[in-house]
Scaffold this motif. Structure first.
Motif, mmCIF file in Angstrom:
data_model
loop_
_atom_site.group_PDB
_atom_site.id
_atom_site.type_symbol
_atom_site.label_atom_id
_atom_site.label_comp_id
_atom_site.label_asym_id
_atom_site.label_seq_id
_atom_site.Cartn_x
_atom_site.Cartn_y
_atom_site.Cartn_z
ATOM 1 N N SER A 159 0.814 -1.210 0.000
ATOM 2 C CA SER A 159 0.000 0.000 0.000
ATOM 3 C C SER A 159 0.854 1.270 0.000
ATOM 4 C CB SER A 159 -0.939 0.027 1.209
ATOM 5 O OG SER A 159 -0.201 0.112 2.411
ATOM 6 N N LEU A 160 2.115 1.149 0.391
ATOM 7 C CA LEU A 160 2.988 2.325 0.439
ATOM 8 C C LEU A 160 3.298 2.873 -0.944
ATOM 9 C CD1 LEU A 160 5.548 1.205 3.174
ATOM 10 C CD2 LEU A 160 3.574 2.715 3.446
ATOM 11 N N VAL A 161 3.218 2.042 -1.982
ATOM 12 C CA VAL A 161 3.540 2.534 -3.325
ATOM 13 C C VAL A 161 2.524 3.564 -3.796
ATOM 14 C CG1 VAL A 161 4.701 0.376 -3.936
ATOM 15 C CG2 VAL A 161 2.317 0.713 -4.597
ATOM 16 N N GLU A 162 1.361 3.625 -3.163
ATOM 17 C CA GLU A 162 0.344 4.599 -3.527
ATOM 18 C C GLU A 162 0.535 5.932 -2.816
ATOM 19 O OE1 GLU A 162 -1.814 3.800 -5.801
ATOM 20 O OE2 GLU A 162 -1.221 1.688 -5.916
ATOM 21 N N ARG A 163 1.436 5.994 -1.863
ATOM 22 C CA ARG A 163 1.624 7.196 -1.061
ATOM 23 C C ARG A 163 2.591 8.162 -1.753
ATOM 24 N NH1 ARG A 163 1.472 5.882 4.719
ATOM 25 N NH2 ARG A 163 2.371 7.966 5.010
ATOM 26 N N ARG A 164 2.265 9.441 -1.663
ATOM 27 C CA ARG A 164 3.163 10.461 -2.209
ATOM 28 C C ARG A 164 4.493 10.416 -1.454
ATOM 29 N NH1 ARG A 164 1.353 14.843 -5.050
ATOM 30 N NH2 ARG A 164 2.626 16.290 -3.838
ATOM 31 N N GLY A 165 5.574 10.479 -2.195
ATOM 32 C CA GLY A 165 6.889 10.419 -1.589
ATOM 33 C C GLY A 165 7.539 9.057 -1.660
ATOM 34 N N GLU A 204 11.165 16.115 -5.570
ATOM 35 C CA GLU A 204 9.904 16.544 -6.156
ATOM 36 C C GLU A 204 9.763 16.124 -7.610
ATOM 37 O OE1 GLU A 204 9.031 20.636 -5.459
ATOM 38 O OE2 GLU A 204 9.208 20.447 -3.284
ATOM 39 N N TRP A 205 10.886 15.790 -8.273
ATOM 40 C CA TRP A 205 10.798 15.283 -9.644
ATOM 41 C C TRP A 205 9.982 13.997 -9.703
ATOM 42 C CZ3 TRP A 205 16.691 15.272 -11.247
ATOM 43 C CH2 TRP A 205 17.158 16.593 -11.299
ATOM 44 N N PHE A 206 9.940 13.262 -8.605
ATOM 45 C CA PHE A 206 9.299 11.956 -8.580
ATOM 46 C C PHE A 206 7.897 11.996 -7.971
ATOM 47 C CE2 PHE A 206 13.848 11.548 -8.483
ATOM 48 C CZ PHE A 206 14.105 10.597 -9.453
ATOM 49 N N GLY A 207 7.417 13.187 -7.630
ATOM 50 C CA GLY A 207 6.102 13.344 -7.037
ATOM 51 C C GLY A 207 6.189 13.477 -5.531
ATOM 52 N N GLY A 208 5.415 14.390 -4.978
ATOM 53 C CA GLY A 208 5.450 14.621 -3.540
ATOM 54 C C GLY A 208 6.443 15.699 -3.184
ATOM 55 N N ASP A 209 6.214 16.329 -2.035
ATOM 56 C CA ASP A 209 7.141 17.352 -1.576
ATOM 57 C C ASP A 209 8.054 16.790 -0.494
ATOM 58 O OD1 ASP A 209 5.611 17.223 0.753
ATOM 59 O OD2 ASP A 209 4.471 19.024 0.266
ATOM 60 N N GLY A 210 8.884 17.664 0.065
ATOM 61 C CA GLY A 210 9.842 17.197 1.064
ATOM 62 C C GLY A 210 9.190 16.556 2.266
ATOM 63 N N ALA A 211 8.040 17.090 2.693
ATOM 64 C CA ALA A 211 7.346 16.510 3.843
ATOM 65 C C ALA A 211 6.841 15.118 3.530
ATOM 66 C CB ALA A 211 6.185 17.418 4.254
ATOM 67 N N ASP A 212 6.327 14.916 2.302
ATOM 68 C CA ASP A 212 5.870 13.586 1.892
ATOM 69 C C ASP A 212 7.024 12.586 1.902
ATOM 70 O OD1 ASP A 212 3.231 14.459 1.345
ATOM 71 O OD2 ASP A 212 3.851 15.162 -0.639
ATOM 72 N N VAL A 213 8.145 13.014 1.359
ATOM 73 C CA VAL A 213 9.312 12.130 1.271
ATOM 74 C C VAL A 213 9.812 11.769 2.666
ATOM 75 C CG1 VAL A 213 11.705 11.959 0.477
ATOM 76 C CG2 VAL A 213 9.966 13.009 -0.993
ATOM 77 N N ASP A 214 9.882 12.760 3.544
ATOM 78 C CA ASP A 214 10.352 12.502 4.906
ATOM 79 C C ASP A 214 9.408 11.561 5.654
ATOM 80 O OD1 ASP A 214 12.502 14.147 4.439
ATOM 81 O OD2 ASP A 214 11.677 15.877 5.495
ATOM 82 N N ALA A 215 8.101 11.756 5.471
ATOM 83 C CA ALA A 215 7.128 10.907 6.158
ATOM 84 C C ALA A 215 7.247 9.458 5.711
ATOM 85 C CB ALA A 215 5.713 11.423 5.909
ATOM 86 N N LEU A 216 7.430 9.242 4.415
ATOM 87 C CA LEU A 216 7.594 7.870 3.914
ATOM 88 C C LEU A 216 8.921 7.280 4.337
ATOM 89 C CD1 LEU A 216 5.926 5.883 2.128
ATOM 90 C CD2 LEU A 216 4.984 8.163 2.409
ATOM 91 N N ALA A 257 7.036 7.390 -19.002
ATOM 92 C CA ALA A 257 5.629 7.001 -18.951
ATOM 93 C C ALA A 257 5.255 6.434 -17.588
ATOM 94 C CB ALA A 257 5.338 5.971 -20.044
ATOM 95 N N ALA A 258 6.132 5.629 -17.015
ATOM 96 C CA ALA A 258 5.850 5.032 -15.714
ATOM 97 C C ALA A 258 5.818 6.084 -14.618
ATOM 98 C CB ALA A 258 6.892 3.954 -15.392
ATOM 99 N N LEU A 259 6.762 7.022 -14.645
ATOM 100 C CA LEU A 259 6.794 8.074 -13.629
ATOM 101 C C LEU A 259 5.547 8.957 -13.697
ATOM 102 C CD1 LEU A 259 10.549 9.161 -13.703
ATOM 103 C CD2 LEU A 259 9.365 8.003 -11.834
ATOM 104 N N VAL A 260 5.138 9.318 -14.897
ATOM 105 C CA VAL A 260 3.923 10.123 -15.042
ATOM 106 C C VAL A 260 2.723 9.350 -14.499
ATOM 107 C CG1 VAL A 260 2.307 11.131 -16.704
ATOM 108 C CG2 VAL A 260 4.765 11.511 -16.967
ATOM 109 N N ALA A 261 2.673 8.054 -14.785
ATOM 110 C CA ALA A 261 1.550 7.228 -14.343
ATOM 111 C C ALA A 261 1.444 7.154 -12.824
ATOM 112 C CB ALA A 261 1.668 5.819 -14.931
#
Length: 201
Positions: A21-27, A49-61, A161-165
């Motif tokens: 389920s973590l793959v659906e989370r931003r970051g 942020e190139w991969f989606g999500g901001d710094g807070a999202d990345v840190d939380a994950l 294509a995968a990253l955009v998806a």
């Protein structure tokens, strides 16, 4: 990735002993893919942020993914008998030797999927089995296993294509793909003498 050998214990993840389920989370993708870019060989540092999500999202994950008390486990099931139930990706959160292991029957696979094999696994989900079924997610989850020779244009197009998806911003996705591709190209090429888990070698 680990140095090889059997993982002595695979402990649970954040989703009831599983981490899918973590793959659906931003970051998530910034954490997973930036590990591939950690060799310090680039003049420009990749932006999460190139991969989606901001710094807070990345840190939380990151707190979940790299928690020594919980090793997230991601299953990539396939209908092909050569891989048995499929590939298992484990965040090995040992304090003294952290890393990500790619397991086949409990053994570390190392870097051993050719481009054709990677696409074959990514594009063949097994809906009747538990695990990651989204084709783009499967592809990106296993991308660090890529070895051997490939067409830069083809691989770059598939990465974009995968990253955009999975939610990467379209205005920076090209930079993200180029960054990943550069690191993949710098790695040791796949040794043709190695056995392949998909060929039965």
């Amino acid at each position: 990735m680990s140095r090889g050998g059997r993982i002595p214990e695979v402990r649970g993840g954040a989703a009831g002993d599983r981490g899918e389920s973590l793959v659906e989370r931003r970051g998530f993708w910034a954490n997973h893919l930036l590990a591939l870019c950690g060799d310090g060989a680039c003049a420009e540092r990749a932006d999460p942020e190139w991969f989606g999500g901001d710094g807070a999202d990345v840190d939380a994950l990151a707190e979940i993914l790299f928690d020594p008390e919980n090793w997230p486990v991601f299953r990539v099931p396939v209908p092909d008998g050569h891989l048995g139930p499929g590939v298992v990706v484990v965040y090995r959160n040992l304090v003294d030797e952290p890393g990500v292991d790619y397991l086949l029957d409990g053994q570390d696979m190392g870097s051993m999927l050719s481009w054709q094999e990677l696409v074959r696994v990514a594009d063949c989900p097994e809906p009747s089995a538990e695990g990651v079924q989204d084709v783009s997610g499967r592809f990106l989850l296993l991308l660090p296993l890529l070895g051997g020779a490939w067409s830069e244009e083809v691989v770059r197009g598939r990465i974009v294509a995968a990253l955009v998806a999975v939610g990467a911003p379209e205005d920076t996705v090209g930079r993200a793909a180029d960054h990943l591709l550069g690191h993949l190209e710098r790695r040791t090429l796949h040794d043709s003498a190695w056995g392949s888990p998909l060929s039965g070698g």
